[in-house]
Design a protein around this motif. Sequence first.
Motif, short mmCIF file in Angstrom:
data_model
loop_
_atom_site.label_atom_id
_atom_site.label_comp_id
_atom_site.label_asym_id
_atom_site.label_seq_id
_atom_site.Cartn_x
_atom_site.Cartn_y
_atom_site.Cartn_z
N SER A 98 0.83 -1.20 0.00
CA SER A 98 0.00 0.00 0.00
C SER A 98 0.87 1.25 0.00
O SER A 98 1.98 1.24 0.50
N ASP A 99 0.33 2.33 -0.52
CA ASP A 99 1.00 3.62 -0.49
C ASP A 99 0.55 4.45 0.71
O ASP A 99 0.96 5.60 0.86
N VAL A 100 -0.32 3.90 1.56
CA VAL A 100 -0.80 4.61 2.74
C VAL A 100 0.34 4.70 3.75
O VAL A 100 0.98 3.69 4.05
N PRO A 101 0.63 5.87 4.29
CA PRO A 101 1.72 6.02 5.25
C PRO A 101 1.47 5.20 6.53
O PRO A 101 0.33 5.04 6.95
N VAL A 102 2.53 4.69 7.11
CA VAL A 102 2.45 3.98 8.38
C VAL A 102 2.38 5.02 9.49
O VAL A 102 3.15 5.98 9.50
N GLU A 103 1.45 4.84 10.41
CA GLU A 103 1.29 5.74 11.55
C GLU A 103 1.97 5.12 12.76
O GLU A 103 1.65 4.00 13.15
N GLY B 212 2.62 5.70 16.76
CA GLY B 212 2.27 6.48 17.93
C GLY B 212 0.93 7.19 17.86
O GLY B 212 0.59 7.98 18.73
N ARG B 213 0.17 6.92 16.82
CA ARG B 213 -1.17 7.47 16.73
C ARG B 213 -1.98 6.66 15.73
O ARG B 213 -1.43 5.94 14.91
N ILE B 214 -3.27 6.78 15.81
CA ILE B 214 -4.16 6.12 14.86
C ILE B 214 -4.33 7.04 13.66
O ILE B 214 -4.31 8.27 13.79
N GLN B 215 -4.50 6.45 12.50
CA GLN B 215 -4.60 7.22 11.26
C GLN B 215 -5.56 8.40 11.41
O GLN B 215 -6.61 8.30 12.02
N ASP B 216 -5.19 9.51 10.86
CA ASP B 216 -5.96 10.76 10.86
C ASP B 216 -6.16 11.34 12.26
O ASP B 216 -7.07 12.12 12.49
N GLY B 217 -5.31 10.94 13.21
CA GLY B 217 -5.35 11.54 14.54
C GLY B 217 -6.49 11.09 15.43
O GLY B 217 -6.80 11.76 16.43
N ALA B 218 -7.13 9.96 15.13
CA ALA B 218 -8.26 9.49 15.94
C ALA B 218 -7.83 9.12 17.37
O ALA B 218 -8.63 9.13 18.28
#
Length: 81
Positions: free
Chosen positions: A37-42, A44-50
């Motif tokens: 995937s081209d989605v960045p690895v997060e 220390g946080r959940i994707q989009d700051g959730a």
Amino acid sequence: EPGWHHLVGVYDGQMIRLYVDGKVVAEQSGSGALVQSDVPVEIGRIQDGAGQFNGEIGAVEIGRVARDAEWVAARYLALRA
């Protein structure tokens, strides 16, 4: 608990396991290959700051192979020392 901890997530094509300080604390069955995937690895946080980790992350490692429980426990003991 507060303090230093070692977290490891492992997916072996059949099970997803979460280890904390060398011990399995959660697991769930799974199947199939990981998808590129081209989605960045997060980290220390959940994707989009959730959700966000409030602390310090000392190191991050991503491996190409699924590690077994013995490897995870030995790695924890080595880093703890």
